[in-house]
Design an enzyme around this catalytic site. Sequence first.
Site, PDB file in Angstrom:
ATOM      1  N   GLU A 173       0.821  -1.229   0.000  1.00  0.00           N
ATOM      2  CA  GLU A 173       0.000   0.000   0.000  1.00  0.00           C
ATOM      3  C   GLU A 173       0.849   1.271   0.000  1.00  0.00           C
ATOM      4  OE1 GLU A 173      -3.085  -0.198   3.026  1.00  0.00           O
ATOM      5  OE2 GLU A 173      -4.158  -1.730   1.895  1.00  0.00           O
ATOM      6  N   GLU A 292      -5.510  -8.399  -0.430  1.00  0.00           N
ATOM      7  CA  GLU A 292      -6.262  -8.075   0.793  1.00  0.00           C
ATOM      8  C   GLU A 292      -7.716  -7.852   0.396  1.00  0.00           C
ATOM      9  OE1 GLU A 292      -4.835  -5.151   3.615  1.00  0.00           O
ATOM     10  OE2 GLU A 292      -2.752  -5.572   3.063  1.00  0.00           O
TER      11      GLU A 292
HETATM   12  O1  AHR Z   1      -5.298  -5.934   6.896  1.00  0.00           O
HETATM   13  C1  AHR Z   1      -5.181  -4.818   7.712  1.00  0.00           C
HETATM   14  C2  AHR Z   1      -4.470  -3.655   7.056  1.00  0.00           C
HETATM   15  O2  AHR Z   1      -5.266  -3.132   6.021  1.00  0.00           O
HETATM   16  C3  AHR Z   1      -3.160  -3.958   6.382  1.00  0.00           C
HETATM   17  O3  AHR Z   1      -2.078  -3.930   7.264  1.00  0.00           O
HETATM   18  C4  AHR Z   1      -3.029  -2.867   5.372  1.00  0.00           C
HETATM   19  O4  AHR Z   1      -2.273  -3.265   4.258  1.00  0.00           O
HETATM   20  C5  AHR Z   1      -4.476  -2.512   5.026  1.00  0.00           C
HETATM   21  O5  AHR Z   1      -4.695  -1.165   5.027  1.00  0.00           O
END
Ligand code: AHR
Length: 495
Positions: A173, A292
Amino acid sequence: MPAARLSFSPAFPVAPVRRRLFGSFVEHLGRCVYGGIYDPAHPSADADGFRLDVLELVRELGVTVVRYPGGNFVSGYRWEDGVGPREGRPVRLDPAWHSIETNEVGLGEFSRWAGRAGVEPMLAVNLGTRGVQEALDLLEYANHPSGTHLSDLRVAHGAPDPYRIRLWCLGNEMDGPWQLGHRTAQEYGRLAAETARAMRMVDPGLELVACGSSHSGMPTFGGWESTVLELALDHVDHISAHAYYAQTDGDLGSYLASAVDMDRTISSVVATADAVAARARSPRRVTVSFDEWNVWHRPSEAPRDDWPRAPRISEDLFTVADAVVAGDLLVTLLRHSDRVAVACQAQLVNVIAPIRAEPVGPAWRQTIFHPFALTARLARGVVLRTELDTPEYDSMRYGRVPLVAAAVTHDADGGELMVFAVNRGRREPVDLTLDLAAVPGYALVEHTVLAEDDLTAVNTREAPERVRPRALPVPVEPAATLPPVSWNALRLRRQ
Ligand code: AHR
């Protein structure tokens, strides 16, 4: 009763069911590692401190690949802290989650755990506070057989065989201002390209993931992917996508249509990647690593003013509605199997997770465990293209959306077809007719459903089996009644 009709044919495949779509994520965050997969004080812990009851549930979930060690955490992480004798490992501040990191678990422990869980590790390198050299060092430590300083160090640390990690994330990210070492697309694209080029000089067979946008609502969404891929197209295989969904302002209709947003996100990222390739006159087809995704009630928590060890962060208790949305997100990922190569539900244990575990207490399956486990177990063979004639409804967030969503997989050798279908409607069941003209001889043999009258029902420590899938009677007709707000798995067998 509203009616929908689903047509498909083995003559029109999308892509093989990619096992890596059933991935998950273990971050050094809250109680995912400490008090999650690892808890030496727990009665079920093995000699390495891994909870065997949790490991058993991970296997049952059917997870195939696990991303590690972050997440936001990785952008400040020194991998060297987590290797070698435990007593010599430093205790550090983790600024990403305002926590204390003891480094009791690091690459060696995670690799052993992954071996026992039967999952492929997907390792992220720190491109927040670190760069090319540290990524190369980690690669040498992890994957080089022996005979160099860092590979011999791994051997000396008790791992004679290299970990052979193939799948690597180039940071996390990096478009987000909350990220340690946050960069512009131009800065990150250059760094990702140079890190990838260097890693490939060591091992050309690595699969590399560049960071895409943190979510489709980012102001730089699209432009970020374009710039990063213009700089890194020839050096990476995948571009990441992330998405978390929550019900806001009591708007259940939009929440139940969350998969529409995921669908649009995937199509936009693929279109952007292909546009970059077209401008470069390149035949490269970068695929999406949706590394994610999940439902998440509280994406942002109040900032902490203390530095706890393994605090309870984002230990959401998931409802029936959450499970239906999560199942729908998996339907979308399956439908995009041609261009989504990897997907990781975030995360695995305790933190936004399908598995919950209590210290000195039990581990149990959350509601979202069930659609994942069933899809991972039952989706085999190839994903088929579908024609779905479905009613629609108006949603506040996404406009007019389909009432029903479905994905079909076909295992020709085993003579099985699976239809994964969701009714997003809140009031009425839907009559789903299956058009079996292209698969003569197949008949519906099983209908498993996840639905409850109480959409807020959850599984807790006290009632861990409150919400679970049920078998419904199978009609003679190739049709199924999908209850309101339901996730369904329909199994058809060649007779
Ligand atoms: O999964 C939780 C968090 O969400 C992660 O650390 C991050 O990559 C995202 O913003």
